[in-house]
Every structure is written in C-alpha cells, then in structure tokens.
Design an enzyme around this catalytic site. Sequence first.
Site, PDB file in Angstrom:
ATOM      1  N   SER A 173      52.170  79.327  42.078  1.00  0.00           N
ATOM      2  CA  SER A 173      51.520  80.088  41.042  1.00  0.00           C
ATOM      3  C   SER A 173      51.265  81.549  41.418  1.00  0.00           C
ATOM      4  O   SER A 173      51.023  82.356  40.535  1.00  0.00           O
ATOM      5  CB  SER A 173      50.176  79.439  40.719  1.00  0.00           C
ATOM      6  OG  SER A 173      49.290  79.546  41.815  1.00  0.00           O
ATOM      7  N   LYS A 209      45.360  88.470  43.687  1.00  0.00           N
ATOM      8  CA  LYS A 209      45.721  87.469  42.676  1.00  0.00           C
ATOM      9  C   LYS A 209      44.560  87.358  41.687  1.00  0.00           C
ATOM     10  O   LYS A 209      43.393  87.305  42.102  1.00  0.00           O
ATOM     11  CB  LYS A 209      45.980  86.125  43.357  1.00  0.00           C
ATOM     12  CG  LYS A 209      46.484  85.026  42.425  1.00  0.00           C
ATOM     13  CD  LYS A 209      46.747  83.729  43.194  1.00  0.00           C
ATOM     14  CE  LYS A 209      47.348  82.640  42.300  1.00  0.00           C
ATOM     15  NZ  LYS A 209      47.644  81.392  43.034  1.00  0.00           N
ATOM     16  N   SER A 258      51.443  77.040  46.205  1.00  0.00           N
ATOM     17  CA  SER A 258      51.415  78.261  45.394  1.00  0.00           C
ATOM     18  C   SER A 258      51.486  79.572  46.169  1.00  0.00           C
ATOM     19  O   SER A 258      51.624  80.630  45.555  1.00  0.00           O
ATOM     20  CB  SER A 258      50.161  78.275  44.518  1.00  0.00           C
ATOM     21  OG  SER A 258      50.322  77.442  43.406  1.00  0.00           O
TER      22      SER A 258
END
Lengths: 494, 95, 488
Positions: free
Chosen positions: A159, A78, A183
Amino acid sequence: MSDLLSLSLTGARDALKAKKTSSTELTDAYIGAMEAGKSLNAFITETPDKARAMAKASDEKLAKGEGGAMEGLPIGIKDLFCTQGVLTTAASHILDGFKPEYESTVSQNLWNAGAVMLGKLNLDEFAMGSSNETSHYGPVENPWRRSGGDNAKLVPGGSSGGSAAAVAGRLAIAATGTDTGGSIRQPASLCGIVGIKPTYGRCSRWGVVAFASSLDQAGPLTRTVSDAALMLGAMAGHDPKDSTSADLAVPDFEAALTGDVRGMKIGIPKEYRVDGMPAEIDALWQKGAAMLKDAGAEIVDISLPHTKYALPTYYIIAPAEASSNLARYDGVRYGLRVDGDSLNEMYENTRAEGFGDEVKRRILIGTYVLSAGYYDAYYLKAQKVRALIQKDFNDAYQSVDAILTPTAPSAAFAIGENEDDPIKMYLNDVFTVPASLAGLPGISVPVGLSGEGLPLGLQVLGKAFDEETVLKVGGVLEQAAGFDALPGFLAGGK
Amino acid sequence: MSLDKATVAKIAHLARIKTDDAQLDAMVGDLNTILGFVEQLSEVNTDNVEPLASVTGHGLPLRADVVTDGAYPERVLANAPDRAHGYYAVPKVVE
Amino acid sequence: MTAEKSNLVTGNTGDWEIVLGLEVHAQVTSNSKLFSGAATTFGSEPNSQVSLVDSAMPGMLPVINEECVRQAVRTGLGLNAAINRFSVFDRKNYFYADLPQGYQISQFKQPIVGEGVITVDLPGGRSKSIGIERLHLEQDAGKSIHDQSPTKSYIDLNRSGVALMEIVSRPDMRSAEEAAAYVKKLRSILRYLGTCDGNMQEGSMRADVNVSVRKPGDELGTRCEIKNMNSIRFMQQAIEYEARRQIEIIEDGGTIDQETRLFDANKGETRSMRSKEEAHDYRYFPDPDLLPLIFSEEFVEAEKAKLPELPDAKKARFIADFGLSPYDAAILVEEQETAAFYEKVADGRDPKLAANWMITELFGNLNKAGKDLSDSPVDEAKLGGLIDLITDNTISGRIAKDVFAEMFESGKDAPTIVEEKGLRQVTDTGAIEELIDSVMASQAEKVAEYRSGKDKLFGFFVGQVMKQSQGKANPAMVNELLKKKLAG
C-alpha cells in the site's frame, strides 16, 4: 551543487554536514521535483511552505554544527501518519478534511531528528491493497515502464505506493511507509528501491491510522540500505503511548553495515518455491543466494511448513482487526458525514459513501469472521495457525541467522490488470505476509531486472529485533547486485 | 460455507454500511471467493495449539494513575462535522 | 436449593418463585481513566475531560492504568474471589453515538477476577450466601443527551473511558429484598475497600437486573434484563413489577420474550427498550492494541495483606467481642465510618448500651433530621459522655433521652446540659424517703387499699414518686424504699 536529486539520504546528509549544499537548496530541488513529478500522483498533499520553513530552521542548526541524524533531509510521509494541522486522509473519502490535532510518534521522531516534510504520500485506502489502486485520490503511477515499447502505466505496488514511487522517481529523498502484510517491501521491490519493515514493536504505532493493529509496523522506503539504516534509526524507539511498543534501546543500525557475512547461515525456505512462480523470480532468488555464498555465508535449505497457510490466515486476521479499527469512522467526530434521518441511517450513509469497495470488502469479511457462530471456525483457527507460523520461524532460526526469499511473485503490473480478482491481488503478498504474521523484520533490496526491464527485489528476513543482521545481509546483497538501473521517469533527469 | 445475499445484507448492517441490491450481488460473489480461499485453513491440524495472544510475548505495560491528558475540548471538537454548546451533535436518538 | 416459602409470590395458578441475578457496574476509584490520562471527576464542562484516545481519534492507542488493575484485584479479594493472574482485554463491537471507538474495551473470556461469594444480611438477623460469577474491568461509554434539541442528540464524552468493574452475580437471589441486600452489601464492601465510592445518584454504581420467574423446582424461566438501576428503592419496585408482569403473561398462556427493559420510575413500570430491540452480535475478540494482563502471585499476596477489615469480619468480631446481636452488628458495620464511630463510643463502656444508643437514638434523630453521621451534631465523645452519665447513675435512662435530644439540638455536651438543667439523679436515701412520705400522706386511701392486698397499685406509687421528683429520682432506689415503706 549539481544533481542534488541523485544524492542518497546518507549522501545528502554528508553533503550537508560538509556544507557542500544547504537544506534549503536541497529542499527547493525536491519542491521542484514534486512539481515535475505530478503525473505520478504520488502526493496527496504537498507542504512546500512547511518544507521551506523546516529547511531554514535546519540550515541554522547545521550552520552551528548542530542538528539531528536527519537534519535538513526532505522526506515524504505516507498519508497514514497523522500530522498535526496537515490534512491526513489514509487515502479515504471518509477522512475528508481531517486535520489532526496531534503528530504521530514516528513522524515526530523524524522532525526531532531534523527531517524536513515535503508532504503526504498517496497509498491504498487505509493501506488495504497491493497496487495503490484503491486510493480515493486515484492510482499512483510507477516511475518504471516496461522496456520494448509497451507504454502501459504500471502500479507502484502497495500500500505504500506513493512512498515507493516518490523515492524511486526522486520526488523525495526517502519516505515513511507502513507494512501490514508487505506494504513496504512489495512496493519497494516493484519500484526498484529498498524498504524495511522492522520487528513488530520497534516503531510506535501511536498516531498511525490503524489497519490491523497486531500487524501494522512503520518503516522507511529509501534508495539504499544504508539510507534505510539511517532513517529506521530515527523512526524507531520505545513509546509508552503504545502498549505494544518494545522497551528496547535502538541500536546504531548504520554501524551494523559491516559488509561481512562470513560464516553466517542463510536459510532458503523450500515452501517459498510456490506453484506458478515465474522462472525469472526463481533465477533471481538463486542468484541472490549465490551472491551471499560468494560473500562467505553458508546457504542452508530450511522448511517453514505452514507457509502455504499464511495468506489465508492473514486474510482472516487483518480484516477482522480492520472491521473493528474502522468502526470509529462514523461521521460523528471527524471526517465525512452523510446525513440520514436517524443515527443509524447517518452511519450507514456515511460509511457507504466514505469507504471504497476494497475497504468495504474487508470490513464485511472481518465482520463475518468475528460474528456469532463463526468466530471459532475462522478467527480463532487463524490465530492458532498464526502460532504455528511463528513456531516455524522460531524453529528455523535455531539453525540460521537470516532467511532469503523473493519479495514479490512478480514485477510491477499494469494499472487495472489485477483489479477484477481480489485473490489474484492478495497473492502479491504471498512472500511478505508470513513474516508479518510472526512480527519479524524484513527488508527488500533491488537485485535485478525482469525480462521486461522492471526491477525485482529479494527479501531478507531476520530474528525478532535483529534488524542489524537483516540490514547487514541486505547491504551485502545490494553491494553484490550493484543494481544501478534507473526508471523511465526521473525528476531532474538521468 | 457459502454466504447468501441475506447474510451479506445482515453483515453489512452490522458493519453499518448501506448497500443496494446491485452492490449486494457483487459483494456476495467477492466474499464467497475470499471465504473459499481462507477455507484451506481447515486442513491444518491445530489440536492442542494455543491461539497467538501477541507476537511480542511480553505482558501489558501499566501506566501511573495520574491525570496527564484532556482539558482541551476545543481540540477534541475541532474536526467535528456538527457540534453545539460544546457537544458533538448527531441525528436525534429515540430510546 | 429449595424455595423459601416466604419468598414465593402467589399467582392465580399457585406459587411462583422469582429468580434474580445482578450485573453491577461500579466505577473504579481512580484519578484518571482506564486507558487514558484524562480526569474522572464528576460534573465537569462537556468534553473537557476527554483525551484524543477517549474521542477515538485515528491512530490513538490505549495504555492501561495500574491503579485500576490494583483496585480490581483488591475488589476480587474482598469478594473472596479467585484472582486470574492472566487475563485478556477484548473488544465488544457495536455502534452507538456515545461509543466513539465503535467498540468497548472489556474482558470477555478471561476476566481479571473469577468466582467468589459474599454473605448478605437479611431482616431478622438472617444471612444468605450469594455467588459471584466474575468481575471484569471495562470502559464506560460517553453520555447522550436527548432533551436539549428537537432534532439532535448531543454527545458528551467525559465519561468515555472511565474504568468500571462489572460484577456479575449468580442467579442466587429470590426476592427484591434479597437483591437490595446484595447491592447494599456489595456497596459496603466496595466502600470499605475504597475501590468504588458507591454513589448511585452520580451513577458510580448501577445495576442491571436479570429477572425470571418459575414454579418452585422448575427449570429457570426466560429472563428479562432491567437496565441501569441507580437506586435500590427503584430496583426493588422494578423487580416486583417485572415479576408480576411475567407471572401474568405466563398465567394467561403467553411466553416471555428475552429482552432488555427500562424502569419508568414515574409510572412504576418496566417497558421494552426500543433502541435495544435489534439483536446484537458483539463480535468479541482480543484487543490487538493491548497485550495480556499478567501479574505475579506476590503482587496478589501483597494486596491481600493490605486489605482492611471487611464488614463480615467486623460483624463477627462485634458479635464475639461485644456480645451484639447479629442484627445490630450488621447495622453498625454497613459503613466503615459507622463502625469506627461505634468502636470509639464503645471503648471502655458497655458495648451493648453503646450500640442501643447509636442505633435507636442517634440514627433515629439523624434520619428525622435528614443528616448523615458525618455531619452529626453529636460526636463520639458526646455520645460516650452521655452513656457515662447513665452508667454512673448521674442520670436515669429516661432523663438521658431528654439530654440526648437537647444535645442533638444544641450541640452541647451531656454534663453541661445536666448541670444547666439540674437533671442530676436523686440518689440520696433521705431525699427519696421524703418524697415517698409526702406521696403516701396525700394518698392515704390508696395506701390502705394496697395494704389490704391490692398490690397492683405499686406501679401507681412509683409513678407518683417519680413525678414528684420530676423524673430525677433513681428508679431502683424508689422501688426499693417504696416497697419497704408501704409494707409499713
């Protein structure tokens, strides 16, 4: 070896150990997959050269029978984790061109375990969002589409949307995520994969771009529960550079997957049956409870009385911390600078252009709730309610070993669908936020499909630092559900 | 509590985010929606409740007083948008 | 507290009282910074003592330095203050170019040290208690350099993150002199403890002074804060100027704006700080990257047991054991090194004599030469040796001053100088009688006058005899023998 992309993380590990394939072969397959899956917009930065070099080094180790727990396994990171010499953006314009001079502890732990880096994955800007639509680098597309002709592009959740989409669409064998209010778990649910947020303090936050420091936790997004166990073990560990990191040994998480939940008590919190919850979510939840009961667990009705207040509490604390954490993006030391005639003008121009709307909204809310005269009414009040929420969990865990809830209130929705109403978007995290506030571990496991053919997950929550139980119960759920549906887009085909 | 445009402008300045008039109008609406939502917390009785100091409950770990870091100005300055003579450079500040 | 008359300032409308409270920032003596492992040494190349934490790189986290915590606790104990075993670090949020995080880690609601009190020494041997409100740990900011470029300010983060103790006094001071005495005493305590080097030129100790004025007995007036005073002398000038300014404004019918001001040493005046004009809203909240700081009673007790003898205790001991005046004792204990020097000199000797020689001759000469005690040409042994010569009557006090001057100049010891110059005191009765006889013979007229009742002339004879002996005759013996001889 054919169909390399369909291997799970543990499956690929075993294949590498058995020399049925090589890391180079596996990595090349994923480099091809990244290329094939470009339309998903899952990656912000691809690092194929780095991946090949790391794979080569892994193959040398594997040939000698050496290597770590993740040796030779190509994963995505990420883009909230700082990676030395590799562009790190947090999906924000304000970090334009930023190449860290350091490597986050979690990603370093993964490289030390032998993992191979495919690239940096898209996310909501500064991890603020539940749909990956706030990214400066554009929305990520969910590999799943609704059945029945509606060809709308769907969000992967957020997210960690790029991470979830990449793992579901087979652009990466697994990926790191971060979870502040859901997330990891919510996008895992929306993309039909597994995601675990460990206990706060289990994974180091050092080198992870901060959103809300008292809530942020890293964790893996994977295709199976045993994959999650393997990867979490490689990511976790005490880090003296993070004052909030827990000084505890990392258990052998894979060994916890005994499949045996007989005699365990699983709590069903009545407050999670929220107004307007779709019937199919409720049905899935009951189905999950029945599965665990069939496996020998005892289902217990419990109460977490302050659940309703978790989301408003979160939307005070997280923006407050974020408003302060994001003050460092000022155009002085890294990233974007938009000039101005004075220092203040430079700040204001840089931050106006560098931050997107959702980030600005949260900074302003956070600034307001901390400002003179409002601190007690908002921030202090929220920290008190947070204490009550934590107490709810502590009380519940006096009588149960784990808690079962839905992960998200809906399946994936269309890109643009919830954009106009911030609260509607925030409600995506209604089931994940309470455990975040209490710092507790939670996993999302795909259990079924919605009426529109989209994946739905259930969430298992556990006691602090008891990821083993969370994984064990998640594993049983996975086994019982036998979820084998595949998304519309799949790199390498079905 | 409801925010007006002037207050939002003040907050935006505190947060050093330049906002034009149209943006301010949009922000006023959004922020009031969010504040309206979090307002529900006032229903909760928190008398005699200590605010949460940390979820982990443990104390602050201490490190030894040893120089272990620094001495790499090049790494510190590597990403600077503007630098000169080993310093970060910013628009001139008048004190 | 009733206003002390001597401290009042006279205006056109009567007397005014100045009220002063100080916030002193003292750099904690430590090798590395409060929350990072970068070095703290003064005067290095720009940005060379900066870690990724100090430069606020994304994802960087603070980890606290245990020595800084210990030093704060020791300082609290030295200020007779309550130690808070549970304290919290907060973020103070504001934007400035030399504040890379956009916030300073400080302590707001729950500081590490609570209320305390110190006694300050005032002229004439008077003393006064000044309350300490709190002491907290915080980070220093970096440094902005404005004069190197016409269009840019330059930022050096070497100081960013260095540990400071902010020591906040009660508004207990009533004159520039008291404020100066407070800073001196605080510095003395910190230096005794070794928790801050007290070097004001290098900025390791600086004071923000809150100044207000009022008519005696009135409520506190509106205060102005004079920032960053790094010299006691300038601080006194600034206070006097600022108090006068405020009195004039109020007497002209105006009101004081609460504001931050800077002292311009060249002009000798304070002026409003434009960059600080804007109202601040620091939005303090507990730093979520850090946990509460908790330590045990045993830790505090152990630190207490390890404290050195502090100036007040030492002063009391010097008064009680050595019979010194409070004034002399206060001078001798201000610096630990001075006190140690004194105790060596006084060891086995007359302590009052030792004190007089140190304060008058040694300090006087050091001052004139612009030297510190640490580079004094006269060490403890040499000064002691000189005193020994006085005590055993080898030389007189008068001659001793010359010997001291020679010692200070050449670095030789006293016996050597006395031998080389033949300064040994004449104590032989016969030799002195000879001198007296010779003086009386040459001054027959004066002897007659004396004998007819003009006994004021005695001093004249003493002077003549001493002159004849080149100052070496023992004055007591001269007196005694002269009296006898003149009496006939």
